[in-house]
Design a protein around this motif. Structure first.
Motif, mmCIF file in Angstrom:
data_model
loop_
_atom_site.group_PDB
_atom_site.id
_atom_site.type_symbol
_atom_site.label_atom_id
_atom_site.label_comp_id
_atom_site.label_asym_id
_atom_site.label_seq_id
_atom_site.Cartn_x
_atom_site.Cartn_y
_atom_site.Cartn_z
ATOM 1 N N THR A 18 0.832 -1.207 0.000
ATOM 2 C CA THR A 18 0.000 0.000 0.000
ATOM 3 C C THR A 18 0.863 1.253 0.000
ATOM 4 O O THR A 18 0.589 2.220 -0.722
ATOM 5 C CB THR A 18 -0.937 0.014 1.218
ATOM 6 N N THR A 19 1.918 1.230 0.798
ATOM 7 C CA THR A 19 2.824 2.383 0.853
ATOM 8 C C THR A 19 3.518 2.583 -0.483
ATOM 9 O O THR A 19 3.685 3.723 -0.950
ATOM 10 C CB THR A 19 3.876 2.186 1.957
ATOM 11 N N VAL A 20 3.922 1.513 -1.133
ATOM 12 C CA VAL A 20 4.566 1.617 -2.450
ATOM 13 C C VAL A 20 3.601 2.243 -3.451
ATOM 14 O O VAL A 20 3.981 3.110 -4.253
ATOM 15 C CB VAL A 20 5.032 0.238 -2.945
ATOM 16 N N ASP A 21 2.340 1.833 -3.387
ATOM 17 C CA ASP A 21 1.335 2.423 -4.287
ATOM 18 C C ASP A 21 1.179 3.915 -4.022
ATOM 19 O O ASP A 21 1.035 4.715 -4.971
ATOM 20 C CB ASP A 21 -0.017 1.722 -4.105
ATOM 21 N N GLU A 22 1.202 4.303 -2.754
ATOM 22 C CA GLU A 22 1.065 5.726 -2.414
ATOM 23 C C GLU A 22 2.304 6.505 -2.841
ATOM 24 O O GLU A 22 2.202 7.676 -3.250
ATOM 25 C CB GLU A 22 0.815 5.881 -0.917
ATOM 26 N N LEU A 23 3.457 5.890 -2.782
ATOM 27 C CA LEU A 23 4.677 6.542 -3.278
ATOM 28 C C LEU A 23 4.571 6.794 -4.779
ATOM 29 O O LEU A 23 4.942 7.865 -5.274
ATOM 30 C CB LEU A 23 5.896 5.675 -2.978
ATOM 31 N N ARG A 24 4.037 5.818 -5.498
ATOM 32 C CA ARG A 24 3.853 5.992 -6.942
ATOM 33 C C ARG A 24 2.803 7.066 -7.227
ATOM 34 O O ARG A 24 2.911 7.820 -8.202
ATOM 35 C CB ARG A 24 3.433 4.664 -7.574
ATOM 36 N N GLU A 25 1.788 7.139 -6.370
ATOM 37 C CA GLU A 25 0.766 8.179 -6.532
ATOM 38 C C GLU A 25 1.399 9.565 -6.397
ATOM 39 O O GLU A 25 1.092 10.484 -7.168
ATOM 40 C CB GLU A 25 -0.328 8.005 -5.482
ATOM 41 N N LEU A 26 2.284 9.716 -5.423
ATOM 42 C CA LEU A 26 2.978 10.998 -5.249
ATOM 43 C C LEU A 26 3.809 11.334 -6.481
ATOM 44 O O LEU A 26 3.843 12.484 -6.929
ATOM 45 C CB LEU A 26 3.873 10.951 -4.008
ATOM 46 N N MET A 27 4.472 10.350 -7.043
ATOM 47 C CA MET A 27 5.275 10.572 -8.246
ATOM 48 C C MET A 27 4.408 11.070 -9.394
ATOM 49 O O MET A 27 4.835 11.916 -10.191
ATOM 50 C CB MET A 27 5.982 9.276 -8.646
ATOM 51 N N GLY A 28 3.184 10.574 -9.478
ATOM 52 C CA GLY A 28 2.288 10.969 -10.558
ATOM 53 C C GLY A 28 1.753 12.375 -10.439
ATOM 54 O O GLY A 28 1.143 12.890 -11.378
ATOM 55 N N ARG A 29 1.981 13.019 -9.299
ATOM 56 C CA ARG A 29 1.478 14.380 -9.105
ATOM 57 C C ARG A 29 2.404 15.438 -9.686
ATOM 58 O O ARG A 29 2.068 16.624 -9.698
ATOM 59 C CB ARG A 29 1.282 14.660 -7.606
ATOM 60 N N TYR A 30 3.563 15.034 -10.157
ATOM 61 C CA TYR A 30 4.562 15.992 -10.623
ATOM 62 C C TYR A 30 4.930 15.737 -12.083
ATOM 63 O O TYR A 30 5.003 14.587 -12.510
ATOM 64 C CB TYR A 30 5.822 15.906 -9.760
ATOM 65 N N PRO A 31 5.190 16.811 -12.853
ATOM 66 C CA PRO A 31 5.620 16.639 -14.252
ATOM 67 C C PRO A 31 6.897 15.813 -14.351
ATOM 68 O O PRO A 31 7.064 15.025 -15.271
ATOM 69 C CB PRO A 31 5.843 18.078 -14.734
ATOM 70 N N GLN A 32 7.807 15.997 -13.401
ATOM 71 C CA GLN A 32 9.013 15.191 -13.326
ATOM 72 C C GLN A 32 8.948 14.389 -12.026
ATOM 73 O O GLN A 32 8.872 14.958 -10.937
ATOM 74 C CB GLN A 32 10.261 16.067 -13.338
ATOM 75 N N ALA A 33 8.980 13.101 -12.138
ATOM 76 C CA ALA A 33 8.756 12.225 -10.989
ATOM 77 C C ALA A 33 9.714 12.503 -9.834
ATOM 78 O O ALA A 33 9.326 12.441 -8.665
ATOM 79 C CB ALA A 33 8.873 10.768 -11.428
ATOM 80 N N ARG A 34 10.957 12.855 -10.133
ATOM 81 C CA ARG A 34 11.935 13.056 -9.067
ATOM 82 C C ARG A 34 11.571 14.229 -8.162
ATOM 83 O O ARG A 34 12.071 14.321 -7.038
ATOM 84 C CB ARG A 34 13.335 13.250 -9.650
#
Length: 299
Positions: free
Chosen positions: A8-24
């Motif tokens: 679940t935490t990994v999925d939420e980390l990926r969700e955060l990455m999707g909020r930005y034009p550049q994932a980093r």
């Protein structure tokens, strides 16, 4: 024992990455989220962020060790940060920290044996109008004294409900970290964001009927207003800047240095090739020196 990072935490980390034009760009909130799960930034969390973002562990570690809000040691249930920057220190911040340190039996960035409180000296809380201040899990506790601070931490250790000065209910450091990471907890409207001295200027303005004039830099009204007070509008400033640059370039191109040196400024020609021969005599245009010093051209 440090909790493991689940799916679940990994999925939420990926969700955060999707909020930005550049994932980093998601690295900062990702680290906060991992803290909310594990209670600190662990080597496991650093490796996971590096893998998800395509970075090296060293790059992630560099961020995690640069910002003081990221903790590399296990945190207590509550984080109590005492501001000891200039104004708070003068108003009693140092005394508050010393009293809490003595009462809790811990030093800076250390946690009580019962795991209830982590104490830290922190820099400016940006709440100088309520000095001295401290924070509990990043919520403000304004206008504190050594005694009120001791009473506060005792309530926290006893598990009593504590409300921040401005109305927010204190939860836990991990819950607060999840909010900092960008996941709402439904408490955003608890209490005012500003109070007391912070609003003094606004209240005076309301009493006296003061309002800020509307201003749009690109409007004709703004240009007219600037003209009335003897100021340049943005458009005028840009036009004058362009004209001035064009005049400078024209003068440089028409100068003797520019003509002889193929358009280069005079100083650059002299540095590159030495003193130029005089056009009419063929002699060097130097004063007080002989051309044949160190080896004459007449030899």
């Amino acid at each position: 024992m440090t909790p493991e990072i689940d799916a679940t935490t990994v999925d939420e980390l990926r969700e955060l990455m999707g909020r930005y034009p550049q994932a980093r760009s998601a690295l900062l909130p990702m680290l906060h989220l991992l803290q909310s799960v594990q209670g600190q930034v662990t080597a496991e969390g650093i490796e996971l962020c590096a893998e998800l973002l395509g970075l090296t562990a060293a790059e992630v570690s560099g961020v995690a060790t640069f910002y003081t809000m990221y903790k590399r040691r296990p945190m207590g249930t509550h984080h109590v940060g005492v501001c000891t920057n200039t104004l708070c220190a003068v108003m009693g911040g140092d005394a508050i920290y010393e009293r809490l340190s003595e009462r809790l039996g811990i030093g800076n960035d250390e946690t009580t044996e019962d795991g209830a409180v982590t104490l830290e000296r922190i820099e400016c809380n940006a709440a100088c109008d309520h000095a001295p201040v401290l924070t509990v899990n990043w919520e403000f506790m304004d206008s504190q004294t050594p005694q009120s601070a001791v009473e506060l931490v005792e309530k926290l250790r006893a598990g009593e409900t504590v409300t921040a000065t401005r109305g927010a209910t204190i939860t836990s450091w991990r819950e607060a970290e999840r909010v900092v990471a960008g996941f709402e907890d439904g408490r955003v409207d608890e209490g005012p964001a500003a109070a007391g001295p912070s609003l003094a200027g606004l209240e005076i303005a309301r009493q006296r009927g003061w309002t800020a004039p509307a201003f749009d830099e690109g409007s004709d009204a703004a240009a007219a207003e600037a003209e009335q007070v003897g100021e340049e509008s943005p458009q005028q400033a840009a036009a004058e800047s362009d004209s001035g640059r064009a005049a400078t370039e024209t003068a440089a191109a028409e100068s003797p240095a520019g003509t002889r040196g193929g358009g280069s400024p005079q100083g650059e020609d002299e540095i590159a090739s030495g003193p130029s021969p005089d056009d009419s005599t063929g002699e060097t245009a130097t004063t007080g020196e002989t051309a044949d010093e160190g080896g004459s051209s007449d030899d």
